[in-house]
Write an enzyme that holds these catalytic residues in place. Sequence first.
Site, PDB file in Angstrom:
ATOM      1  N   GLU A   1       7.164  69.483  78.316  1.00 45.24           N
ATOM      2  CA  GLU A   1       7.419  70.291  77.114  1.00 45.24           C
ATOM      3  C   GLU A   1       8.755  69.895  76.479  1.00 45.24           C
ATOM      4  O   GLU A   1       9.516  70.723  75.992  1.00 45.24           O
ATOM      5  CB  GLU A   1       7.336  71.783  77.434  1.00 45.24           C
ATOM      6  CG  GLU A   1       6.034  72.054  78.147  1.00 45.24           C
ATOM      7  CD  GLU A   1       5.399  73.390  77.866  1.00 45.24           C
ATOM      8  OE1 GLU A   1       4.480  73.712  78.591  1.00 45.24           O
ATOM      9  OE2 GLU A   1       5.790  74.087  76.919  1.00 45.24           O
ATOM     10  N   GLY A   2       8.971  68.589  76.490  1.00 52.22           N
ATOM     11  CA  GLY A   2      10.196  68.026  75.961  1.00 52.22           C
ATOM     12  C   GLY A   2      11.186  67.796  77.077  1.00 52.22           C
ATOM     13  O   GLY A   2      11.572  68.721  77.781  1.00 52.22           O
TER      14      GLY A   2
END
Lengths: 259, 379
Positions: B363-364
């Site tokens: 998620e990044g």
Amino acid sequence: MKIVVCIKQVPDTTEIKINPVTGTLIRDGVPSIMNPDDKGGLELALELKDKYGAHVTVITMGPPQAELILREAYAMGADRAILLTSRAFGGADTLATSHTIAAALKNLEYDLIITGRQAIDGDTAQVGPQIAEHLGLPQVSYVAGFDVKDGKYIVKKETEDGYQMLEVSSPALMTVLASGYKARYMNVAGIVDAYDREIDIWGDDKVDLPAEKLGLKGSPTRVNKAFTKGIKAAGEVHEVDPEQAVNLIVSKLKEKFII
Amino acid sequence: MNFQLTKTQQLFQQMIREFAEKEVKPLAAEVDDTERFPDETVAKMAKLGLFGIYIPKNYGGAGGDHIMYSMAVEELSRVCATTGVILSAHTSLCMSPIWEFGTEEQKQKYLPKLASGEWLGAFGLTEPNAGTDASAQQTMAVEDGDYYILNGSKIFITNAGKANVYVIATMTDKSLKNKGITTFIVDADTPGFSIGKKEHKLGIRGSATCELIFENCRVPKSNMLGKLGEGFKIAMKTLDGGRIGIASQALGIAQGAMDETVKYTKERKQFGRSISAFQNTQFQMADLETKVQAARLLVRSAAWKQDAGLPYSADAAMCKLFAAETAMEVTTKAVQFHGGYGYTREYPVERMMRDAKITEIYEGTSEVQRMVIAAKLFK
């Protein structure tokens, strides 16, 4: 089917200590919980709700903060909650408590009253049976199984060496064991609603009893002394093979006249 | 300003802690060891309404808030990070974009079943050649009458194979780059959609992580999520929310490692006293506790902003960055405090250390979070 479940807020006794000077419980910083047997009783009521559409009322006698366990009961699925609270009820022993709760229950319609077997703070197991006596109801204690058949209650009562199956007419009172009913968790939607729901607050005006039956005045019990149990001597450790272990255990049990 | 949880949030915390302790913790080591998806836990969570915590009641959710959701991921991850990410991917990455960007018809069709946990959700953005550079999408969606035909693949997809519903980013017009990306809701039983290779991972080993394959997969136009070309915006918005979920997971892992280390260092005796009595232990643990509390405040504040309808993109990046790096530091030191025992599977801290690493990546990555934070700083 209308069910009333009597529940109690207790200190979590797994974390409790006794003040050696006063002999009273040190309640500071100890979390308060719904008494485990009462929670088992509520589970039985909720299972009867799931199965037969029973209406479940919970009632607790206690200080205003006992509201927390009523919110918890709502989040588990109870339909109505009553907080029985008054300064006049303070200091009650089991007799005064059972008189008060029984008198309050006279305001309600019920087919079944459920209590926990006993509360983990006092461990007397007296209040449930006393309520049944005051109300003139048949009662079964140590209930580990329950169903309804042809308008009668079929009850499994736990005894020291097994079970007894009983048939009981309605209305009746059951004292329930937590071990018989694994309580459900609060569900999320129930939690979200719990604080929006009404709690009926009942004071001494709902209890038709003379003042001398209430609270400390109505409590003949006197605590002589409370103390922390001494620690038992350390056990013996024997590292032997299974066969020798069995013989050793059997001889020890014989020595103590257990077998 | 009030830092206290509401009464409702406190009641929720009491429930989720008990649930995590009694139902989730006993399975954590086995789920990790055997790389097994904990189906039975998912069924129990569904029954309690944990799959639709902040979805409104009229869409079948519990009507709670993002703080409660964040606490749920935290408390589950405190004992089992696998279980935490199952909830996070389902809620933040699948249900949330449908709720935020879906048509009324899509919401009616998908939300009640997702919120009740009857259906599990997943999200597909990452591709072999589109990681941090999410705009390099190669999964193509070509219009064909009332359908779009999808071809391509997605990798590292959480809940893949277990999910019934997938929110998928595709390229509908390569020449437009970011603005040529469009999102679709893909049902698991759509012809042409299949699950590819399952990954064997360092941590969160019970969570299902697989490849998604689209071979002439025909998705009805009515399943387009948002408008044509809005996919990149939807993906970025979705990841903002997802980052709070992963930050909560990291926070939970860190807290779990703290709990284990406090317990262990009090019990473990060397040189005649508990190792918690040594100042080296005390000072290091004091620093770690401070970081965990700081991470918690960042996470709660980001979730609070989300509930309040305030912008939270940079807050989500900050809490994710800090919580993930804290989780890595706490778990690494937790293993050190446990010594040789910490390196074995007899104690849970080595699992926590392996689980923590992913929170700095998915998620990044932490680098992406720094980019997001800096972008706000220097705009």
